[in-house]
Design a protein around this motif. Sequence first.
Motif, PDB file in Angstrom:
ATOM      1  N   VAL A 122       0.834  -1.251   0.061  1.00 26.22           N
ATOM      2  CA  VAL A 122       0.016  -0.030  -0.130  1.00 26.22           C
ATOM      3  C   VAL A 122       1.101   1.218   0.004  1.00 26.22           C
ATOM      4  O   VAL A 122       0.640   2.297  -0.851  1.00 26.22           O
ATOM      5  N   LEU A 123       1.896   1.128   0.896  1.00 26.90           N
ATOM      6  CA  LEU A 123       2.678   2.251   1.043  1.00 26.90           C
ATOM      7  C   LEU A 123       3.882   2.477  -0.320  1.00 26.90           C
ATOM      8  O   LEU A 123       4.179   3.606  -0.661  1.00 26.90           O
ATOM      9  N   GLU A 124       4.621   1.236  -0.471  1.00 22.46           N
ATOM     10  CA  GLU A 124       5.711   1.508  -1.233  1.00 22.46           C
ATOM     11  C   GLU A 124       5.822   0.253  -2.630  1.00 22.46           C
ATOM     12  O   GLU A 124       6.675  -0.282  -2.626  1.00 22.46           O
ATOM     13  N   GLY A 125       4.507   0.123  -3.072  1.00 18.95           N
ATOM     14  CA  GLY A 125       4.391  -0.771  -4.114  1.00 18.95           C
ATOM     15  C   GLY A 125       5.443  -0.837  -5.273  1.00 18.95           C
ATOM     16  O   GLY A 125       6.037  -1.670  -5.517  1.00 18.95           O
ATOM     17  N   ALA A 126       5.564   0.465  -5.570  1.00 20.65           N
ATOM     18  CA  ALA A 126       6.574   0.674  -6.603  1.00 20.65           C
ATOM     19  C   ALA A 126       7.737   0.492  -6.455  1.00 20.65           C
ATOM     20  O   ALA A 126       8.514  -0.240  -7.017  1.00 20.65           O
ATOM     21  N   SER A 127       8.501   0.827  -5.269  1.00 17.47           N
ATOM     22  CA  SER A 127       9.699   0.373  -4.884  1.00 17.47           C
ATOM     23  C   SER A 127       9.765  -0.948  -4.569  1.00 17.47           C
ATOM     24  O   SER A 127      10.991  -1.600  -4.934  1.00 17.47           O
ATOM     25  N   LEU A 128       8.887  -1.764  -4.138  1.00 14.95           N
ATOM     26  CA  LEU A 128       8.890  -3.021  -3.824  1.00 14.95           C
ATOM     27  C   LEU A 128       9.106  -3.746  -4.983  1.00 14.95           C
ATOM     28  O   LEU A 128       9.896  -4.770  -5.054  1.00 14.95           O
ATOM     29  N   ASP A 129       8.407  -3.519  -5.964  1.00 16.13           N
ATOM     30  CA  ASP A 129       8.284  -4.232  -7.317  1.00 16.13           C
ATOM     31  C   ASP A 129       9.656  -4.092  -8.060  1.00 16.13           C
ATOM     32  O   ASP A 129      10.335  -4.936  -8.590  1.00 16.13           O
ATOM     33  N   LEU A 130      10.482  -2.864  -7.918  1.00 17.68           N
ATOM     34  CA  LEU A 130      11.688  -2.661  -8.383  1.00 17.68           C
ATOM     35  C   LEU A 130      12.703  -3.533  -7.646  1.00 17.68           C
ATOM     36  O   LEU A 130      13.798  -4.315  -8.270  1.00 17.68           O
ATOM     37  N   MET A 131      12.623  -3.655  -6.430  1.00 16.42           N
ATOM     38  CA  MET A 131      13.422  -4.408  -5.432  1.00 16.42           C
ATOM     39  C   MET A 131      13.043  -5.857  -5.934  1.00 16.42           C
ATOM     40  O   MET A 131      14.182  -6.775  -5.631  1.00 16.42           O
ATOM     41  N   ALA A 132      12.166  -6.296  -5.981  1.00 16.04           N
ATOM     42  CA  ALA A 132      11.490  -7.585  -6.252  1.00 16.04           C
ATOM     43  C   ALA A 132      12.139  -8.319  -7.467  1.00 16.04           C
ATOM     44  O   ALA A 132      12.769  -9.370  -7.746  1.00 16.04           O
ATOM     45  N   LYS A 133      12.483  -7.434  -8.688  1.00 18.00           N
ATOM     46  CA  LYS A 133      13.063  -7.693  -9.989  1.00 18.00           C
ATOM     47  C   LYS A 133      14.618  -8.027  -9.655  1.00 18.00           C
ATOM     48  O   LYS A 133      15.101  -9.015 -10.140  1.00 18.00           O
ATOM     49  N   ILE A 134      15.217  -7.415  -8.605  1.00 21.25           N
ATOM     50  CA  ILE A 134      16.644  -7.443  -8.344  1.00 21.25           C
ATOM     51  C   ILE A 134      16.768  -8.734  -7.534  1.00 21.25           C
ATOM     52  O   ILE A 134      17.642  -9.705  -7.864  1.00 21.25           O
ATOM     53  N   ALA A 135      15.957  -8.859  -6.793  1.00 24.45           N
ATOM     54  CA  ALA A 135      15.726 -10.195  -5.675  1.00 24.45           C
ATOM     55  C   ALA A 135      15.717 -11.437  -6.438  1.00 24.45           C
ATOM     56  O   ALA A 135      16.663 -12.293  -6.328  1.00 24.45           O
ATOM     57  N   SER A 136      14.784 -11.310  -7.623  1.00 19.49           N
ATOM     58  CA  SER A 136      14.612 -12.676  -8.366  1.00 19.49           C
ATOM     59  C   SER A 136      15.976 -12.940  -9.264  1.00 19.49           C
ATOM     60  O   SER A 136      16.024 -14.276  -9.467  1.00 19.49           O
ATOM     61  N   THR A 137      16.658 -11.949  -9.691  1.00 14.07           N
ATOM     62  CA  THR A 137      17.932 -12.310 -10.361  1.00 14.07           C
ATOM     63  C   THR A 137      19.027 -13.080  -9.301  1.00 14.07           C
ATOM     64  O   THR A 137      19.804 -13.493  -9.905  1.00 14.07           O
ATOM     65  N   GLU A 138      18.729 -12.738  -8.133  1.00 16.54           N
ATOM     66  CA  GLU A 138      19.879 -13.163  -7.152  1.00 16.54           C
ATOM     67  C   GLU A 138      19.206 -14.444  -6.512  1.00 16.54           C
ATOM     68  O   GLU A 138      19.788 -15.164  -5.570  1.00 16.54           O
TER      69      GLU A 138
END
Length: 454
Positions: A216-232
């Motif tokens: 709710v608060l940081e959906g956009a930033s979380l999506d960006l971090m999730a992309k990085i997390a998935s590559t690692e």
Amino acid sequence: MDNMNKNLEVVIVMVPFPAQSHLNQLLQFACLISSSHNLPVSFVGSASHNHQARVRSNAALNPSYIAKIHFHDIPTPDFDSPAPDPNALSKFPAQLIPSYNACTLLREPIALLLRELSTKSRRVVVVHDALMSYNVQDDCSLHNTESYVFNCVSVFFMYCSFVCIPNGLPIPLDEDLLKKVPKLEADAPDEINKLVDFQLQFRDIGAGDLYNSNKVLEGASLDLMAKIASTENKKQWAIGPILPTKQDHVSDKRNKCLDWLDNQPPRSVIYVSFGSSTTFSDKEVMELAMGLERSKQKFLWVLRYADRGDIFTGEARRFELPEGYEERVKGVGLVVRDWAPQLEILAHPSTGGFMSHCVWNSCIESITMGVPIAAWPMHSEQPLNGFFVTEILKTGLLVREWEKCEELVTASVIENAVRKLMASEESDEIRKRAEELGEAVRQSTEKGGASRLE
């Protein structure tokens, strides 16, 4: 059979960094895990910092939850615990560095504890502060143990500071907002930068990240971090707010400031507090005192010196206020010189604003309770948090621009900021957004909500 049952047990080990806002968040999470899932939780740290966590635990936390936590007190070698310097040019709490350095000596005893628990349990899950990554690295050698990083800062700050800035990437904001992003320069001593770099070398050992935030608060930033997390091949969960949004017990130690708030009109009081790591000079205190008085707005002001590394040693200096000040503002303002129950103050119906240094712990508490913020960042991640609250969420306003952080904030600036937040047409819009966002964030922790699902 008893041994078999014992070996089926899952044990959670919390390893916090020894700074108040970090201790607070990890203890809240420990209580949430223990109370919601009835799992054994160990809270690991030096004896003085574990004691600090207990003594200052949120009054809104049920004492029965804290009683279930197993506190492992690790002996820590003596460290210097100097008083804060109120006249330092930087507001970074340099007096805490000796205690931060001492925490690097906890690796061996933590490794011993993890080895012991791994022989008695089917699975050991370590949840550690990002700044304690070095200390838990030995979990990798245990077949039934894995660790997760708990991030005590906003996801927005994480993405800007650990992805965009180091890699020369633009922060993903539109052009108008980009112009307003505070230009961050290192305001911490070299010693703390080296400590942070040293700890973060080991953060990638963990299986994933936990954030005290939500979609709710940081959906956009979380999506960006999730992309990085998935590559690692990492996992991430946004589980915040982890603080208790409802008090399910009656405290027998109700703070007197709450009685004072009971007698004030709804949303009429601005709560003023700069946390446990900020110390003002005598001149700054005088300007703040005059600004609050001249604003003609009701206020509850927590006026304390910043923490020492060991809060149980040495006497804190008492700030002097203008002669007759507390008598003069009686009925309009209340000055609190002890530890105050921040979450209960923010949740009180009489609280209508929060003047804050914008450490994430304070931001998430204020946002959750629907209270708009007069943002006055002091150091570290706080300028970006202040920008996030005022420019992206639009649930607050700046007291002063970060570019002027070394200038004295005058009484007139403070007076204008308080009036703008508490008694202007603009404040009505800010408060409406803050209340709507707070309601959405609280709902995310209910059954079926985004945080509960995570």
